[in-house]
Design an enzyme around this catalytic site. Structure first.
Site, PDB file in Angstrom:
ATOM      1  N   HIS A   1       2.923  10.611  -2.149  1.00 34.56           N
ATOM      2  CA  HIS A   1       3.536   9.850  -1.036  1.00 34.56           C
ATOM      3  C   HIS A   1       2.713  10.118   0.221  1.00 34.56           C
ATOM      4  O   HIS A   1       2.820  11.182   0.826  1.00 34.56           O
ATOM      5  CB  HIS A   1       4.986  10.301  -0.827  1.00 34.56           C
ATOM      6  CG  HIS A   1       5.712   9.522   0.228  1.00 34.56           C
ATOM      7  ND1 HIS A   1       6.964   8.971   0.035  1.00 34.56           N
ATOM      8  CD2 HIS A   1       5.379   9.198   1.497  1.00 34.56           C
ATOM      9  CE1 HIS A   1       7.352   8.345   1.131  1.00 34.56           C
ATOM     10  NE2 HIS A   1       6.400   8.477   2.047  1.00 34.56           N
TER      11      HIS A   1
ATOM     12  N   HIS B   1       0.866   8.395   3.925  1.00 32.87           N
ATOM     13  CA  HIS B   1       0.629   7.326   4.904  1.00 32.87           C
ATOM     14  C   HIS B   1      -0.813   7.444   5.390  1.00 32.87           C
ATOM     15  O   HIS B   1      -1.162   8.425   6.048  1.00 32.87           O
ATOM     16  CB  HIS B   1       1.596   7.455   6.088  1.00 32.87           C
ATOM     17  CG  HIS B   1       3.021   7.275   5.685  1.00 32.87           C
ATOM     18  ND1 HIS B   1       3.659   6.053   5.688  1.00 32.87           N
ATOM     19  CD2 HIS B   1       3.935   8.165   5.217  1.00 32.87           C
ATOM     20  CE1 HIS B   1       4.899   6.199   5.252  1.00 32.87           C
ATOM     21  NE2 HIS B   1       5.097   7.474   4.950  1.00 32.87           N
TER      22      HIS B   1
ATOM     23  N   LYS C   1       7.395   0.100  -2.963  1.00 28.75           N
ATOM     24  CA  LYS C   1       8.198   0.967  -2.086  1.00 28.75           C
ATOM     25  C   LYS C   1       9.301   0.163  -1.416  1.00 28.75           C
ATOM     26  O   LYS C   1       9.040  -0.833  -0.750  1.00 28.75           O
ATOM     27  CB  LYS C   1       7.278   1.575  -1.020  1.00 28.75           C
ATOM     28  CG  LYS C   1       7.985   2.411   0.050  1.00 28.75           C
ATOM     29  CD  LYS C   1       8.449   3.737  -0.492  1.00 28.75           C
ATOM     30  CE  LYS C   1       9.296   4.510   0.516  1.00 28.75           C
ATOM     31  NZ  LYS C   1       8.546   5.100   1.603  1.00 28.75           N
TER      32      LYS C   1
ATOM     33  N   HIS D   1      12.932   4.920  -0.043  1.00 29.96           N
ATOM     34  CA  HIS D   1      13.295   5.759   1.107  1.00 29.96           C
ATOM     35  C   HIS D   1      14.819   5.748   1.144  1.00 29.96           C
ATOM     36  O   HIS D   1      15.430   4.779   1.602  1.00 29.96           O
ATOM     37  CB  HIS D   1      12.701   5.196   2.407  1.00 29.96           C
ATOM     38  CG  HIS D   1      13.010   6.041   3.599  1.00 29.96           C
ATOM     39  ND1 HIS D   1      12.042   6.648   4.367  1.00 29.96           N
ATOM     40  CD2 HIS D   1      14.193   6.417   4.151  1.00 29.96           C
ATOM     41  CE1 HIS D   1      12.601   7.358   5.330  1.00 29.96           C
ATOM     42  NE2 HIS D   1      13.917   7.228   5.230  1.00 29.96           N
TER      43      HIS D   1
ATOM     44  N   HIS E   1      10.674  11.832  -0.864  1.00 29.71           N
ATOM     45  CA  HIS E   1      10.847  12.919   0.100  1.00 29.71           C
ATOM     46  C   HIS E   1      12.311  13.399   0.216  1.00 29.71           C
ATOM     47  O   HIS E   1      12.915  13.326   1.272  1.00 29.71           O
ATOM     48  CB  HIS E   1      10.295  12.552   1.486  1.00 29.71           C
ATOM     49  CG  HIS E   1      10.649  11.153   1.971  1.00 29.71           C
ATOM     50  ND1 HIS E   1      11.924  10.691   2.060  1.00 29.71           N
ATOM     51  CD2 HIS E   1       9.851  10.148   2.392  1.00 29.71           C
ATOM     52  CE1 HIS E   1      11.897   9.449   2.508  1.00 29.71           C
ATOM     53  NE2 HIS E   1      10.655   9.099   2.722  1.00 29.71           N
TER      54      HIS E   1
ATOM     55  N   ASP F   1       4.228  12.957   2.237  1.00 31.96           N
ATOM     56  CA  ASP F   1       4.734  12.124   3.331  1.00 31.96           C
ATOM     57  C   ASP F   1       3.994  12.431   4.626  1.00 31.96           C
ATOM     58  O   ASP F   1       4.566  12.329   5.718  1.00 31.96           O
ATOM     59  CB  ASP F   1       6.257  12.277   3.523  1.00 31.96           C
ATOM     60  CG  ASP F   1       6.841  11.108   4.323  1.00 31.96           C
ATOM     61  OD1 ASP F   1       6.156  10.085   4.463  1.00 31.96           O
ATOM     62  OD2 ASP F   1       7.981  11.234   4.812  1.00 31.96           O
TER      63      ASP F   1
ATOM     64  N   ALA G   1       8.524   9.471  14.380  1.00 37.25           N
ATOM     65  CA  ALA G   1       8.859  10.344  13.244  1.00 37.25           C
ATOM     66  C   ALA G   1       7.670  10.489  12.316  1.00 37.25           C
ATOM     67  O   ALA G   1       7.023   9.506  11.968  1.00 37.25           O
ATOM     68  CB  ALA G   1      10.038   9.754  12.483  1.00 37.25           C
TER      69      ALA G   1
END
Ligand code: DOR
Ligand code: ZN
Length: 342
Positions: free
Chosen positions: A16, A18, A99, A138, A172, A244, A260
């Site tokens: 996971h 980004h 996702k 999520h 997560h 994450d 965040a």
């Protein structure tokens, strides 16, 4: 894992991640590509990655940014209930998962799902199950911030029960409620971050506010972290490491209205190794948690890469190209000694 001077990890995977786009992608891609064999790449760009052309073009930009490193970007699409079997069949070879974000729940998720009506989701989710495309979720409601994930467990149960052939990854996870759900449904799996194994809400907001530890889902209570530690350190076969790692520019974190996300990519393997050692967990469990379990769950064979870590204090830099990592300026026990590709 008994105290040791050197640890070698084979083909670490980040399930996971980004990687962002544009300048940020160029600035941070190497943080993952150097030490991981591959990663599941999140699709929450602006606009979100939701067509075959966008997936192909984004993958090409990632490849360009990582240059010569041996690193596989496992691509994902941003879930839309309108995806049909014809579209999903046509894009199947370009993606590893899809996702799903509840609408508006986190960074760039405005176009996500609301309501979670099984019949509305059925055509897309049944087609995904038939094509063996895992659904990464999520899992947070828009309730009280500390209860959002636990409240979402009933939605996981509804989806897992209605689509028993669909592989559902609870992304997560941060609560003991999610850990408990893993064993109730055969088709539920989970990723766990390093930051949620290390911190609780106390570390974020118990003293001076720590914007670089603020993320969604927010870190929870000690008993939640204990439940996560228990399954991660034992490499429960349904859990896998997913960082994450979510970079934001320093000015967006150190702001009134802090974005965040915790940026852990460059320090994740060092911190994981230290954590497993501290808890005396066997090295083969660490290996399973950072690669083996994910290979089985996703049926993937990663590029070979050996990451050698040595027990030598490492002072984490204050920033990586303008992005502040977790534990910036602090000393940790393990350093990356070398990475052997191929
Ligand atoms: O803290 C987070 N940051 N949680 C998410 O779900 C998204 C991520 C981001 O993209 O910044
Ligand atoms: Zn994420």
């Amino acid at each position: 894992m008994p105290s040791t001077n050197q640890v070698t990890l084979n083909a670490p995977l980040d399930m996971h991640l980004h990687l962002r786009d544009g300048e940020m992608l160029e600035n941070i891609a190497s943080s993952s590509a150097r030490t991981f064999s591959g990663a599941i790449i999140m699709p929450n760009l602006v606009p979100p990655v939701s067509s075959k052309e966008e997936v192909i073009a984004y993958k090409a930009r990632i490849k360009e940014a990582i240059g010569a490193e041996d690193f596989t970007p496992y691509m994902t699409l941003f879930f839309k209930p309108t995806y049909d079997k014809a579209f999903l069949s046509s894009v199947r070879d370009e993606i590893t998962a899809i996702k799903l974000y509840p609408a508006g729940i986190t960074t760039n998720s405005e176009g996500g799902v609301s309501g979670f009506n099984v019949e509305e989701l059925r055509p897309a989710l049944e087609a995904m199950a038939e094509l063996d495309i895992p659904l990464c979720v999520h899992g947070e409601t828009n309730g009280f911030v500390m209860d959002r994930e636990a409240e979402f467990v009933s939605i996981y149960e509804k989806l897992a029960g209605a689509f028993p052939k669909l592989k559902i990854i609870m992304e997560h996870i941060t609560t003991k409620a999610s850990v408990a759900a893993l064993d109730r449904f055969e088709n539920l799996y989970a990723t766990i971050t390093i930051h949620h194994l290390l911190i609780t809400l106390d570390d974020v907001a118990g003293g001076m506010l720590k914007p670089h530890l603020f993320c969604k889902p927010i870190a929870k209570r000690p008993e939640d972290r204990d439940a996560l530690l228990k399954v991660a350190l034992a490499a429960h076969p349904k859990v896998m490491f997913g960082s994450d790692s979510a970079p934001h520019p320093k000015h967006a974190k150190e702001a009134c209205g802090c974005a965040a996300g915790v940026f852990t990519a460059p320090v994740a393997l060092q911190l994981l190794t230290e954590l497993f050692e501290e808890h005396n967990a066997p090295l083969d469990k660490l290996q399973a948690f950072v690669s083996g379990n994910a290979q089985k769950i996703y049926s993937i064979t990663p590029l070979s890469k050996q990451v050698v870590l040595e027990k030598k204090p490492f002072k984490i830099p204050s920033d990586y190209n303008g992005v502040v990592p977790m534990y910036a300026d602090e000393k940790i026990a393990y350093s990356i000694k070398e990475v052997i590709n191929g």
